[in-house]
Design an enzyme around this catalytic site. Structure first.
Site, PDB file in Angstrom:
ATOM      1  N   HIS A 155       0.817  -1.216   0.000  1.00 10.85           N
ATOM      2  CA  HIS A 155       0.000   0.000   0.000  1.00 10.85           C
ATOM      3  C   HIS A 155       0.853   1.270   0.000  1.00 10.85           C
ATOM      4  O   HIS A 155       0.323   2.372  -0.183  1.00 10.85           O
ATOM      5  CB  HIS A 155      -0.930  -0.010   1.219  1.00 10.85           C
ATOM      6  CG  HIS A 155      -2.272   0.606   0.984  1.00 10.85           C
ATOM      7  ND1 HIS A 155      -2.485   1.638   0.094  1.00 10.85           N
ATOM      8  CD2 HIS A 155      -3.486   0.327   1.521  1.00 10.85           C
ATOM      9  CE1 HIS A 155      -3.759   1.980   0.101  1.00 10.85           C
ATOM     10  NE2 HIS A 155      -4.395   1.186   0.953  1.00 10.85           N
ATOM     11  N   ASP A 381      -7.205  -9.935 -18.560  1.00 11.12           N
ATOM     12  CA  ASP A 381      -7.009 -11.057 -19.482  1.00 11.12           C
ATOM     13  C   ASP A 381      -5.526 -11.170 -19.802  1.00 11.12           C
ATOM     14  O   ASP A 381      -4.959 -10.303 -20.473  1.00 11.12           O
ATOM     15  CB  ASP A 381      -7.827 -10.824 -20.751  1.00 11.12           C
ATOM     16  CG  ASP A 381      -7.689 -11.947 -21.761  1.00 11.12           C
ATOM     17  OD1 ASP A 381      -6.938 -12.913 -21.496  1.00 11.12           O
ATOM     18  OD2 ASP A 381      -8.319 -11.849 -22.831  1.00 11.12           O
TER      19      ASP A 381
END
Length: 446
Positions: A155, A381
């Site tokens: 983070h 993808d």
């Protein structure tokens, strides 16, 4: 179910980082983030016509290496508070074998094993003094040939939007469509919101990361809300007395509903139904800021909107909670962020927190709500189709309690709720009530 690590290596950038980019400056909001990893697991079933697994694994590693060249700070390590040293140390990359078929794993999803598909313990708090990898990856191969890609993004630099752009770029390169993804913007965050060097800020943030007292032994549950349930919630949350007001968004309605029931669960577990509550909405500032920020701006361009509620009980209406949240969201403006830019010391002041005076002495129940809607993780993808399912985390672990991650699904929305075990038990007992409250059976815990 057994998950065995079969290999472990460091993936370095395909090209060395130029000398003039060796030191990357973080922005002000990067400095304020907890040092923890944001997890995700993407499930891709085996399909006819796919390349051999050995080729797919090689492509994943090669494309990750090329992605790290583009996202050069992600291949570095934070060694000083305002900076990442872009030393090309790379990302940790693991491969694992799962002695299970993916369909068996997902019907229903075995959340207790989900963390084993991740390369590290998710959401654990680390110290700023640790030189941690920015990205860790674990590629899990199921018996059926299906692949689950588990990622943990630190983070420190990557919020949800930044992490999405990193993974979208990696997927595009892997499937041979690099030109489809715009380059990341690394300069706007730190140039607009430069870091501060006040020792008090660093000391407080570092103490927050190292203070384990805020962490509890928690468990995570996933609740799926069908489209009919969401529509029912939105109808209940609509202000019928003001036809000019915009209908509540799906997120506003569901977040208010979750806030209410997580609070009730905590009150039951603590035996105190009088405690007030604060909903902490983690809001992406990019669209509210406008130029020079865009969805390709890298960094933690986030703002916590804190909404206080004196009393929450079974009769509290979702409409009321939506209305008080909207009031606070309405105060977010470019002007507020410009004031922070000119004077970072107002962070934590009443101008920014907008909470009743002395509220901290009343021990309010905090509920953190964050949305991953619109981040397009379901479109990732890598050359073998879009993910069949996306997991966040599961099982039991020591972490910050009362956190909700809200995501989109094909048929509605889902919420991943992390709470202390006794509170989750209260919430699960309340499932029947949740279904009745929505007048719809399409709410399920999986």
């Amino acid at each position: 179910m057994e998950i065995t690590i079969t290999s472990k290596e460091i993936i370095k950038p395909s090209l060395p980082t130029p000398d003039d980019h060796k030191l990357f400056q973080l922005c002000l909001f990067d400095q304020l983030q907890l040092v923890t990893y944001l997890p995700m697991v993407l499930f891709y079933p085996n399909k006819e016509g796919l390349s051999e697994l050995s080729h797919i694994r090689a492509q994943l590693k090669r494309s990750l290496s090329e992605t790290l060249t583009i996202f050069y700070p992600v291949a570095g390590r934070r060694e000083d508070h305002p900076f990442i040293t872009c030393n090309d140390e790379g990302a940790l990359y693991l491969e694992a074998k799962v002695n299970h078929n993916m369909v068996e794993f997902l019907r229903p999803p075995k959340l207790d094993f989900l963390n084993k598909l991740l390369p590290c313990e998710p959401n654990k708090m680390h110290s700023y003094r640790e030189a941690l990898p920015q990205v860790l990856v674990q590629v899990n191969i199921f018996n059926c040939g299906g692949i689950a890609i588990g990622t943990c993004n630190l983070h420190t630099l990557l919020d949800g939007c930044s992490g999405s752009h990193f993974q979208t770029t990696w997927a595009a390169i892997c499937r041979g469509s690099r030109e489809q993804v715009p380059p990341p913007d690394f300069s706007s965050g730190s140039s607009f919101f430069p870091p501060v060097n006040h020792f008090s800020l660093h000391g407080n943030v570092d103490q927050n990361n190292e203070d384990s007292s805020a962490q509890k032994m928690c468990t995570t549950r996933r609740f799926v809300f069908g489209a009919e349930s969401i529509n029912t919630l939105r109808a209940e949350a609509k202000d019928c007395g003001d036809e000019s007001s915009k209908p509540p968004t799906r997120y506003e309605a569901l977040a208010a509903f979750i806030w209410k029931h997580m609070t009730l669960a905590c009150q039951m577990g603590g035996g105190d139904s009088t405690r007030p509550t604060v909903a902490i909405h983690i809001v992406d500032m990019r669209r509210r800021m406008g130029e020079p920020f865009s969805k390709y701006t890298i960094g933690n361009i986030l703002w916590p909107v804190m909404v206080f509620c004196e009393t929450v009980n079974a009769n509290t209406g979702v409409r009321y909670l939506v209305s008080i949240c909207r009031e606070k969201f309405g105060k977010l403006s470019r002007e507020l962020f410009l004031r922070v830019k000119s004077d970072p010391n107002i962070l934590g002041s009443t101008q920014c927190m907008d909470l009743p005076q002395g509220v901290e002495t009343r021990n309010p129940i905090p509920i953190v709500l964050t949305s991953w809607c619109g981040l397009n993780f379901s479109e990732l993808d890598f050359g073998f189709g879009k993910p069949l399912w996306i997991g966040v985390r599961g099982g039991d672990q020591e972490t910050l309690p009362n956190v909700a991650v809200i995501m989109e699904t094909d048929a509605g929305m889902e919420a991943w709720l992390t709470m202390e075990m006794q509170h989750i038990a209260n919430l699960e007992r309340d499932i029947k009530f949740l279904r009745l409250a929505l007048h719809n059976p399409s709410v399920s815990d999986i």
